[in-house]
Design a protein around this motif. Sequence first.
Motif, PDB file in Angstrom:
ATOM      1  N   SER A  11       4.121 -19.569 -58.535  1.00 43.99           N
ATOM      2  CA  SER A  11       3.536 -19.233 -59.841  1.00 43.99           C
ATOM      3  C   SER A  11       4.435 -18.293 -60.648  1.00 43.99           C
ATOM      4  O   SER A  11       4.204 -18.108 -61.839  1.00 43.99           O
ATOM      5  CB  SER A  11       2.148 -18.608 -59.658  1.00 43.99           C
ATOM      6  N   LEU A  12       5.458 -17.724 -60.024  1.00 42.90           N
ATOM      7  CA  LEU A  12       6.375 -16.828 -60.725  1.00 42.90           C
ATOM      8  C   LEU A  12       7.391 -17.629 -61.534  1.00 42.90           C
ATOM      9  O   LEU A  12       7.697 -18.774 -61.211  1.00 42.90           O
ATOM     10  CB  LEU A  12       7.128 -15.937 -59.730  1.00 42.90           C
ATOM     11  N   THR A  13       7.929 -17.007 -62.567  1.00 45.02           N
ATOM     12  CA  THR A  13       8.992 -17.656 -63.331  1.00 45.02           C
ATOM     13  C   THR A  13      10.258 -17.695 -62.489  1.00 45.02           C
ATOM     14  O   THR A  13      10.399 -16.942 -61.515  1.00 45.02           O
ATOM     15  CB  THR A  13       9.298 -16.901 -64.637  1.00 45.02           C
ATOM     16  N   THR A  14      11.174 -18.535 -62.874  1.00 47.28           N
ATOM     17  CA  THR A  14      12.447 -18.611 -62.155  1.00 47.28           C
ATOM     18  C   THR A  14      13.168 -17.277 -62.201  1.00 47.28           C
ATOM     19  O   THR A  14      13.750 -16.845 -61.204  1.00 47.28           O
ATOM     20  CB  THR A  14      13.326 -19.729 -62.740  1.00 47.28           C
ATOM     21  N   GLU A  15      13.117 -16.589 -63.317  1.00 50.40           N
ATOM     22  CA  GLU A  15      13.779 -15.291 -63.429  1.00 50.40           C
ATOM     23  C   GLU A  15      13.121 -14.239 -62.540  1.00 50.40           C
ATOM     24  O   GLU A  15      13.811 -13.384 -61.976  1.00 50.40           O
ATOM     25  CB  GLU A  15      13.827 -14.821 -64.881  1.00 50.40           C
ATOM     26  N   GLY A  19      15.113 -12.425 -59.548  1.00 48.57           N
ATOM     27  CA  GLY A  19      15.140 -10.977 -59.397  1.00 48.57           C
ATOM     28  C   GLY A  19      14.751 -10.545 -57.997  1.00 48.57           C
ATOM     29  O   GLY A  19      15.409  -9.690 -57.387  1.00 48.57           O
ATOM     30  N   ARG A  20      13.715 -11.137 -57.465  1.00 47.89           N
ATOM     31  CA  ARG A  20      13.266 -10.776 -56.104  1.00 47.89           C
ATOM     32  C   ARG A  20      14.250 -11.220 -55.047  1.00 47.89           C
ATOM     33  O   ARG A  20      14.587 -10.464 -54.131  1.00 47.89           O
ATOM     34  CB  ARG A  20      11.894 -11.377 -55.827  1.00 47.89           C
ATOM     35  N   ALA A  21      14.725 -12.448 -55.153  1.00 47.75           N
ATOM     36  CA  ALA A  21      15.662 -12.960 -54.154  1.00 47.75           C
ATOM     37  C   ALA A  21      16.979 -12.188 -54.199  1.00 47.75           C
ATOM     38  O   ALA A  21      17.531 -11.823 -53.157  1.00 47.75           O
ATOM     39  CB  ALA A  21      15.906 -14.449 -54.366  1.00 47.75           C
ATOM     40  N   PHE A  22      17.484 -11.907 -55.404  1.00 50.08           N
ATOM     41  CA  PHE A  22      18.741 -11.167 -55.524  1.00 50.08           C
ATOM     42  C   PHE A  22      18.586  -9.741 -55.002  1.00 50.08           C
ATOM     43  O   PHE A  22      19.471  -9.236 -54.312  1.00 50.08           O
ATOM     44  CB  PHE A  22      19.214 -11.137 -56.979  1.00 50.08           C
ATOM     45  N   ALA A  23      17.476  -9.098 -55.319  1.00 53.61           N
ATOM     46  CA  ALA A  23      17.254  -7.730 -54.831  1.00 53.61           C
ATOM     47  C   ALA A  23      17.210  -7.713 -53.298  1.00 53.61           C
ATOM     48  O   ALA A  23      17.798  -6.835 -52.656  1.00 53.61           O
ATOM     49  CB  ALA A  23      15.976  -7.152 -55.414  1.00 53.61           C
ATOM     50  N   LEU A  24      16.529  -8.692 -52.735  1.00 54.27           N
ATOM     51  CA  LEU A  24      16.427  -8.778 -51.283  1.00 54.27           C
ATOM     52  C   LEU A  24      17.795  -9.055 -50.649  1.00 54.27           C
ATOM     53  O   LEU A  24      18.174  -8.425 -49.659  1.00 54.27           O
ATOM     54  CB  LEU A  24      15.422  -9.876 -50.910  1.00 54.27           C
ATOM     55  N   ALA A  25      18.543  -9.983 -51.227  1.00 54.17           N
ATOM     56  CA  ALA A  25      19.868 -10.306 -50.692  1.00 54.17           C
ATOM     57  C   ALA A  25      20.824  -9.120 -50.838  1.00 54.17           C
ATOM     58  O   ALA A  25      21.637  -8.870 -49.946  1.00 54.17           O
ATOM     59  CB  ALA A  25      20.433 -11.540 -51.392  1.00 54.17           C
ATOM     60  N   ARG A  26      20.724  -8.389 -51.929  1.00 50.17           N
ATOM     61  CA  ARG A  26      21.548  -7.184 -52.086  1.00 50.17           C
ATOM     62  C   ARG A  26      21.208  -6.161 -51.014  1.00 50.17           C
ATOM     63  O   ARG A  26      22.089  -5.569 -50.399  1.00 50.17           O
ATOM     64  CB  ARG A  26      21.324  -6.557 -53.456  1.00 50.17           C
ATOM     65  N   GLN A  27      19.928  -5.960 -50.801  1.00 46.63           N
ATOM     66  CA  GLN A  27      19.472  -4.997 -49.793  1.00 46.63           C
ATOM     67  C   GLN A  27      19.981  -5.387 -48.401  1.00 46.63           C
ATOM     68  O   GLN A  27      20.353  -4.535 -47.610  1.00 46.63           O
ATOM     69  CB  GLN A  27      17.945  -4.933 -49.804  1.00 46.63           C
ATOM     70  N   HIS A  74      20.877 -20.032 -67.131  1.00 44.57           N
ATOM     71  CA  HIS A  74      20.393 -21.333 -67.596  1.00 44.57           C
ATOM     72  C   HIS A  74      20.703 -22.314 -66.484  1.00 44.57           C
ATOM     73  O   HIS A  74      21.841 -22.666 -66.252  1.00 44.57           O
ATOM     74  CB  HIS A  74      21.084 -21.735 -68.900  1.00 44.57           C
ATOM     75  N   TYR A  75      19.679 -22.767 -65.802  1.00 40.76           N
ATOM     76  CA  TYR A  75      19.867 -23.558 -64.589  1.00 40.76           C
ATOM     77  C   TYR A  75      19.913 -25.056 -64.838  1.00 40.76           C
ATOM     78  O   TYR A  75      20.336 -25.800 -63.980  1.00 40.76           O
ATOM     79  CB  TYR A  75      18.764 -23.219 -63.583  1.00 40.76           C
ATOM     80  N   GLY A  76      19.437 -25.480 -65.992  1.00 41.99           N
ATOM     81  CA  GLY A  76      19.468 -26.897 -66.328  1.00 41.99           C
ATOM     82  C   GLY A  76      18.780 -27.746 -65.291  1.00 41.99           C
ATOM     83  O   GLY A  76      17.729 -27.396 -64.760  1.00 41.99           O
ATOM     84  N   PHE A  86      15.373 -19.770 -54.001  1.00 42.92           N
ATOM     85  CA  PHE A  86      14.833 -18.416 -54.156  1.00 42.92           C
ATOM     86  C   PHE A  86      13.567 -18.245 -53.326  1.00 42.92           C
ATOM     87  O   PHE A  86      13.407 -17.267 -52.602  1.00 42.92           O
ATOM     88  CB  PHE A  86      14.515 -18.116 -55.626  1.00 42.92           C
ATOM     89  N   ILE A  87      12.649 -19.201 -53.435  1.00 47.11           N
ATOM     90  CA  ILE A  87      11.380 -19.124 -52.706  1.00 47.11           C
ATOM     91  C   ILE A  87      11.628 -19.130 -51.202  1.00 47.11           C
ATOM     92  O   ILE A  87      11.064 -18.324 -50.463  1.00 47.11           O
ATOM     93  CB  ILE A  87      10.427 -20.265 -53.134  1.00 47.11           C
ATOM     94  N   ASP A  88      12.482 -20.022 -50.734  1.00 49.17           N
ATOM     95  CA  ASP A  88      12.792 -20.098 -49.309  1.00 49.17           C
ATOM     96  C   ASP A  88      13.375 -18.780 -48.812  1.00 49.17           C
ATOM     97  O   ASP A  88      12.978 -18.285 -47.755  1.00 49.17           O
ATOM     98  CB  ASP A  88      13.774 -21.246 -49.061  1.00 49.17           C
ATOM     99  N   TYR A  89      14.275 -18.198 -49.576  1.00 48.98           N
ATOM    100  CA  TYR A  89      14.899 -16.956 -49.158  1.00 48.98           C
ATOM    101  C   TYR A  89      13.853 -15.827 -49.078  1.00 48.98           C
ATOM    102  O   TYR A  89      13.826 -15.073 -48.116  1.00 48.98           O
ATOM    103  CB  TYR A  89      16.034 -16.558 -50.110  1.00 48.98           C
ATOM    104  N   ILE A  90      13.013 -15.741 -50.081  1.00 46.91           N
ATOM    105  CA  ILE A  90      11.991 -14.687 -50.105  1.00 46.91           C
ATOM    106  C   ILE A  90      11.035 -14.848 -48.928  1.00 46.91           C
ATOM    107  O   ILE A  90      10.744 -13.887 -48.201  1.00 46.91           O
ATOM    108  CB  ILE A  90      11.237 -14.679 -51.440  1.00 46.91           C
ATOM    109  N   ILE A  91      10.543 -16.055 -48.710  1.00 42.62           N
ATOM    110  CA  ILE A  91       9.590 -16.297 -47.627  1.00 42.62           C
ATOM    111  C   ILE A  91      10.212 -15.969 -46.267  1.00 42.62           C
ATOM    112  O   ILE A  91       9.564 -15.399 -45.394  1.00 42.62           O
ATOM    113  CB  ILE A  91       9.061 -17.749 -47.665  1.00 42.62           C
ATOM    114  N   ASN A  92      11.465 -16.330 -46.066  1.00 41.39           N
ATOM    115  CA  ASN A  92      12.101 -16.153 -44.766  1.00 41.39           C
ATOM    116  C   ASN A  92      12.705 -14.777 -44.518  1.00 41.39           C
ATOM    117  O   ASN A  92      13.041 -14.482 -43.374  1.00 41.39           O
ATOM    118  CB  ASN A  92      13.161 -17.238 -44.554  1.00 41.39           C
TER     119      ASN A  92
END
Length: 95
Positions: A11-15, A19-27, A74-76, A86-92
Amino acid sequence: MTDATLGELDSLTTEELRGRAFALARQRHDIKFFWDLFTHVTLSDDDTQDGWIGSLDATIDDAVALWREATGHHYGENEPLVRAAFIDYIINHES
């Protein structure tokens, strides 16, 4: 939000997902996440794949900057793939 469900994340926007996936990967200092994402999205763009990942000086911030330069957020036609990544990374990886 921790232990988010697929429905909540979808339900979240791609952005928001980015943001969540990048923050998690940075951490997690997970350069592999950025590289996998980047190579899938820019596979046909030879100009953006100049061997930067092999450099010992490559950092997470370099990966984020390269992602922004290459995609401009812009992901096209790749947006479904990007969202799924992004979703897979966040969930896992989010706890």
